[in-house]
Structure formats: structure tokens, C-alpha cells
Scaffold this motif. Structure first.
Motif, short mmCIF file in Angstrom:
data_model
loop_
_atom_site.label_atom_id
_atom_site.label_comp_id
_atom_site.label_asym_id
_atom_site.label_seq_id
_atom_site.Cartn_x
_atom_site.Cartn_y
_atom_site.Cartn_z
N ILE A 84 0.84 -1.21 0.00
CA ILE A 84 0.00 0.00 0.00
C ILE A 84 0.87 1.26 0.00
N GLU A 85 2.03 1.20 0.68
CA GLU A 85 2.92 2.38 0.68
C GLU A 85 3.50 2.63 -0.72
N ILE A 86 3.88 1.56 -1.43
CA ILE A 86 4.44 1.73 -2.78
C ILE A 86 3.36 2.29 -3.71
N ALA A 87 2.13 1.74 -3.60
CA ALA A 87 1.03 2.22 -4.45
C ALA A 87 0.79 3.71 -4.21
N ARG A 88 0.79 4.12 -2.93
CA ARG A 88 0.52 5.53 -2.60
C ARG A 88 1.67 6.45 -3.04
N ALA A 89 2.90 5.95 -2.86
CA ALA A 89 4.06 6.78 -3.23
C ALA A 89 4.08 7.03 -4.74
N ARG A 90 3.76 5.98 -5.52
CA ARG A 90 3.75 6.13 -6.99
C ARG A 90 2.63 7.08 -7.40
N ALA A 91 1.45 6.95 -6.76
CA ALA A 91 0.31 7.81 -7.12
C ALA A 91 0.63 9.27 -6.78
N LYS A 92 1.36 9.47 -5.68
CA LYS A 92 1.73 10.83 -5.27
C LYS A 92 2.64 11.48 -6.31
N ARG A 93 3.42 10.65 -7.00
CA ARG A 93 4.31 11.19 -8.03
C ARG A 93 3.61 11.34 -9.39
N GLY A 94 2.27 11.11 -9.38
CA GLY A 94 1.50 11.37 -10.60
C GLY A 94 1.11 10.15 -11.40
N ALA A 95 1.59 8.97 -11.02
CA ALA A 95 1.22 7.76 -11.76
C ALA A 95 -0.21 7.37 -11.38
#
Ligand code: HEM
Length: 120
Positions: A84-95
Motif C-alpha cells: 500500500i505504501e508503494i502504491a501511494r508513493a507512486r500515485a503521489k508522483r503522478g502515476a
């Protein structure tokens, strides 16, 4: 001290509810509940470790933990939190939000409920 232990069990179960409930809302309604899932996944690791520390350190609690089971739960809980942290971190960068990672995180949470309840 038994009361403190039971209180941490309550927090542990609320963390599980946030992770699995957030996942169900994401899967069924498409809501972005990843913040709730992240909170729940982190809470599971922290409260789980506090429970182990209390059970091992306070002899009056008279707890005899199943160590292989706890080890499996720890690995699964860290994997759930990582997804869940990886998913959120990627989404925060615009993915776009990675659905597979979010589903994997909730699925690992459910797996840990099964391990907790079925491995006696
Ligand atoms: C997604 C992660 C997790 C979920 C869904 C989960 C779920 C549960 C549930 C449903 C219970 C109550 C049932 C029972 O007493 O067996 C429980 C208890 C417990 N869990 Fe977890 N857990 C998770 C992670 C962890 C972790 C990472 C640890 C420790 C490293 C841990 C340690 C414990 C302990 C010590 C108890 C109390 C056992 C007792 O007093 O007999 N859990 N967990």
C-alpha cells in the motif's frame, strides 16, 4: 497489565478493520481508501509488535505465543504495508493508482486474519 494488553488487542483489531474495510470499499465502490488502508497496515505492525513485547515481557499475563505463527504474520503484515505504501508513493508522483498493489495489500490483510484465526 492485562487491561493494557486487551486494549492493544482492541487497537490491533481496529487496525485490521481499517485495512480490510478500506480494501473492501476500494474493491467494491472504487473509492480511494488507500490512506485508511495505509494507517491500518502500519497499525497492525506496530500493535502486533507491542502485543508480542507485552506477552514476552510481562510474566503475569501468562501468555504462550505461537512463534512460527507470529513470524508468518509479521512477514505478511510487512508485505501488506509495503504494497500500500508503494502504491501511494507512486500515485503521489503522478502515476495512476496501481490497482494490483492495492488489491494485494488488502488480500494479504485477509490472509493474516485467516492465519490469526485458523492456525491454532
Ligand atoms: C495485517 C496484519 C494483521 C492482521 C489482519 C492480524 C489479525 C489479528 C487478529 C484477527 C487477532 C485476534 C485473534 C487472535 O487472538 O488470534 C490477532 C491477534 C494477535 N496478533 Fe495479529 N494481525 C496482524 C498482524 C500482526 C503482527 C505483525 C503481529 C506481531 C508481530 C501480530 C501479533 C498478534 C498477537 C500477539 C495477537 C494476540 C494473540 C493472543 O493474545 O492470543 N499480529 N491478530
Amino acid at each position: 497489565m492485562a487491561f493494557v494488553y486487551d486494549l492493544v488487542v482492541v487497537l490491533h483489531l481496529l487496525g485490521m478493520a481499517a485495512l480490510v474495510g478500506g480494501w473492501a470499499a476500494f474493491a467494491r465502490k472504487g473509492l480511494d481508501t488507500t490512506e485508511l488502508m495505509s494507517l491500518g497496515a502500519r497499525a497492525q505492525v506496530v500493535t502486533g509488535l507491542v502485543l508480542v513485547a507485552l506477552a514476552e515481557g510481562v510474566s503475569s499475563l501468562d501468555k504462550d505465543l505461537n512463534h512460527p505463527k507470529i513470524g508468518v504474520k509479521l512477514v505478511v503484515a510487512i508485505a501488506a504495508a509495503a504494497c500500500i505504501e508503494i502504491a501511494r508513493a507512486r500515485a503521489k508522483r503522478g502515476a495512476p493508482l496501481n490497482r494490483g498493489l492495492v488489491m494485494a495489500s488488502g488480500g494479504l490483510g485477509v490472509l493474516n486474519v485467516a492465519v490469526a484465526a485458523l492456525w491454532n
